[in-house]
Enzyme design. Sequence first.
Site, PDB file in Angstrom:
ATOM      1  N   MET A 182     -19.691  12.392 -20.288  1.00  0.00           N
ATOM      2  CA  MET A 182     -19.863  14.005 -19.688  1.00  0.00           C
ATOM      3  C   MET A 182     -20.439  14.878 -20.873  1.00  0.00           C
ATOM      4  SD  MET A 182     -16.232  14.166 -17.922  1.00  0.00           S
ATOM      5  CE  MET A 182     -15.275  13.474 -18.812  1.00  0.00           C
TER       6      MET A 182
ATOM      7  N   ASP B  93     -15.193   9.841  -4.458  1.00  0.00           N
ATOM      8  CA  ASP B  93     -16.010  10.657  -5.366  1.00  0.00           C
ATOM      9  C   ASP B  93     -17.592  10.442  -5.383  1.00  0.00           C
ATOM     10  OD1 ASP B  93     -13.563  11.778  -6.549  1.00  0.00           O
ATOM     11  OD2 ASP B  93     -13.681  10.314  -8.299  1.00  0.00           O
TER      12      ASP B  93
ATOM     13  N   LYS C 204     -17.645  16.792  -5.783  1.00  0.00           N
ATOM     14  CA  LYS C 204     -18.418  18.052  -6.070  1.00  0.00           C
ATOM     15  C   LYS C 204     -19.140  18.275  -4.824  1.00  0.00           C
ATOM     16  CE  LYS C 204     -19.704  19.782 -10.243  1.00  0.00           C
ATOM     17  NZ  LYS C 204     -20.082  19.399 -11.263  1.00  0.00           N
TER      18      LYS C 204
HETATM   19  N1  SAH Z   1     -14.270   6.860 -14.884  1.00  0.00           N
HETATM   20  C1  SAH Z   1     -15.456   7.056 -14.943  1.00  0.00           C
HETATM   21  C2  SAH Z   1     -15.896   8.163 -15.859  1.00  0.00           C
HETATM   22  C3  SAH Z   1     -15.727   9.297 -14.893  1.00  0.00           C
HETATM   23  S1  SAH Z   1     -16.256  10.755 -16.215  1.00  0.00           S
HETATM   24  C4  SAH Z   1     -15.750   5.569 -15.858  1.00  0.00           C
HETATM   25  O1  SAH Z   1     -14.848   4.998 -16.205  1.00  0.00           O
HETATM   26  O2  SAH Z   1     -16.977   5.291 -15.915  1.00  0.00           O
HETATM   27  C5  SAH Z   1     -17.898  10.910 -15.497  1.00  0.00           C
HETATM   28  C6  SAH Z   1     -18.709  10.635 -16.738  1.00  0.00           C
HETATM   29  O3  SAH Z   1     -19.107   9.095 -16.536  1.00  0.00           O
HETATM   30  C7  SAH Z   1     -20.273  11.065 -16.564  1.00  0.00           C
HETATM   31  O4  SAH Z   1     -20.391  12.414 -16.883  1.00  0.00           O
HETATM   32  C8  SAH Z   1     -21.090  10.273 -17.557  1.00  0.00           C
HETATM   33  O5  SAH Z   1     -20.755  10.621 -18.586  1.00  0.00           O
HETATM   34  C9  SAH Z   1     -20.247   8.942 -17.218  1.00  0.00           C
HETATM   35  N2  SAH Z   1     -20.819   8.234 -16.104  1.00  0.00           N
HETATM   36  C10 SAH Z   1     -20.643   7.579 -14.903  1.00  0.00           C
HETATM   37  N3  SAH Z   1     -21.342   6.754 -14.265  1.00  0.00           N
HETATM   38  C11 SAH Z   1     -22.299   6.784 -15.093  1.00  0.00           C
HETATM   39  C12 SAH Z   1     -23.626   6.108 -15.179  1.00  0.00           C
HETATM   40  N4  SAH Z   1     -23.928   5.324 -13.954  1.00  0.00           N
HETATM   41  N5  SAH Z   1     -24.585   6.066 -16.011  1.00  0.00           N
HETATM   42  C13 SAH Z   1     -24.059   6.990 -17.179  1.00  0.00           C
HETATM   43  N6  SAH Z   1     -22.974   7.396 -17.255  1.00  0.00           N
HETATM   44  C14 SAH Z   1     -22.259   7.514 -16.384  1.00  0.00           C
END
Ligand code: SAH
Length: 494
Positions: A169, A32, A54
């Site tokens: 998100m 991803d 994306k």
């Molecule tokens: N599986 C991932 C989440 C995926 S959904 C996990 O466990 O972290 C994607 C969302 O994760 C983003 O929209 C954001 O809200 C959050 N996210 C992922 N990486 C991030 C980061 N480095 N800093 C802040 N938010 C993050």
Amino acid sequence: MVYLVGAGPGDPGLMTRRSLELIASADAILYDRLIPPGALDGARPDAELVYVGKQPGGHTMRQEEINELLLKLAKEGKRVVRLKGGDPFVFGRGGEEAQELRKAGIAFEVVPGVTAGVAAPAYAGIPVTHRDEASAVAFVTGHEDPEKPDSAIDWFALAAFPGTLVLYMGVGNIEGIARRLIEAGRPEDDHVAVIERGTLPGQRTITGILADIDKRVAEMKVRPPAITLIGPVAKLREQLAWIEERPLHGRSVVVTRARAQASGLAARLATLGADVVETPAIRIEPRPVAGEVRAAAEAIGEYALVCVTSPNGASLLMDALDELNKDARALHGATVAAIGPGTAGELARRGIRADIVPERSVAEALVEALQDVPVTGRRGLVARAAEARDLLPDALRERGAEVDVVALYDTVAEPLSDGQLEQAAAADYVTFTSSSTVRFFTDAGGTVGNGARVVSIGPVTSETARELGLRVDVEAERHDIDGLVEALLEDAGK
Ligand code: SAH
């Protein structure tokens, strides 16, 4: 076999050992957008790497297409890694993929990852639970339009939730989310922190209360990825913020060393809080143990003096001895001179304690340090890079020594990508650890931005930089990596 693997929130240091093992052994990796920079560096050169996130045009590979591809590759008998940001089972659709795999009878393993909802707050100095402040935490998707009448989110339950709310998100919907929560009874002065790019260079944290967070987020132009955290623990940041305390926080530093050597310096700088830009414009290419290298290694016992002029030279000389089934004992009769502490350290790792180690790692200092070593009429070996100054062998010959020079490696150019060049040009500091790093960096099109500061490891490197039209702002007093880091820190502290 399919591995559903979490890559953590962004800081490569937060990837698990298991994830790295699997990346290194995978036949195919489906990944991803939100995976850490460099996460795939350890993949096999022949591994099939498929980006399924994306696209720049906005098109995303549909989940069904991803599932199909996963099944197809697995059925071909491949070892498939499905690499996702954070944890695969936290808003990562890992659950759905696992269901598909189970349905198709394909074996899988789930490798949890450090999830952004915990890690981003941690890097912002916010514990998601706390004995006095929050004894529960809820992970919530903020993806949904809060205005949707048939919302799957129970805003009243969330408003009443006795603990911390962590929204993934949600930053684009922050206004509606905050309003719905207040309407549903959450106090409007409840503390909120929005953490953008958590655990990555340039992480930003915006704080406020439910009533004003939308304005602050708009003002600060917060962009995804971001975590929104709501609850009293958010105010602990005032006491516990820590990344901002680090001396190089907010500074980007270019490392121009060869990739194989860069990691030590890059890691040191990163620990100090710097955003490290690696532009390895050079690569060390060891010469095969044949010809003059072999001859020097075979005759090693005949030299009264062995001079080693770089850490690479030290390790390659010992490698050459190793290849001829010799070890440290082959040097027993010789006086061993290292050009400086870094080289002496490498020799020490290979079981040789250098007799002569000048403080300043320059040939001039070594020549001086050798003043009292009898060389007249004796044989000396200078082990070094192909491209190096002749000051040391010349000085020894002048004193009547019979000197052989052996070139153990070449320093060759490594192309830099446009992205690397851009990042380098925008950085606050550019570090040079040898003349060849300056030469190759500029040859590769590397530039130093306006207002950026150049840090050189010592006078020879500075000289080369000036010859190439660069201004040297900082020169290390000790001409090794420690000295360079020290000088940079001192400059940054000014
Ligand atoms: N599986 C991932 C989440 C995926 S959904 C996990 O466990 O972290 C994607 C969302 O994760 C983003 O929209 C954001 O809200 C959050 N996210 C992922 N990486 C991030 C980061 N480095 N800093 C802040 N938010 C993050």
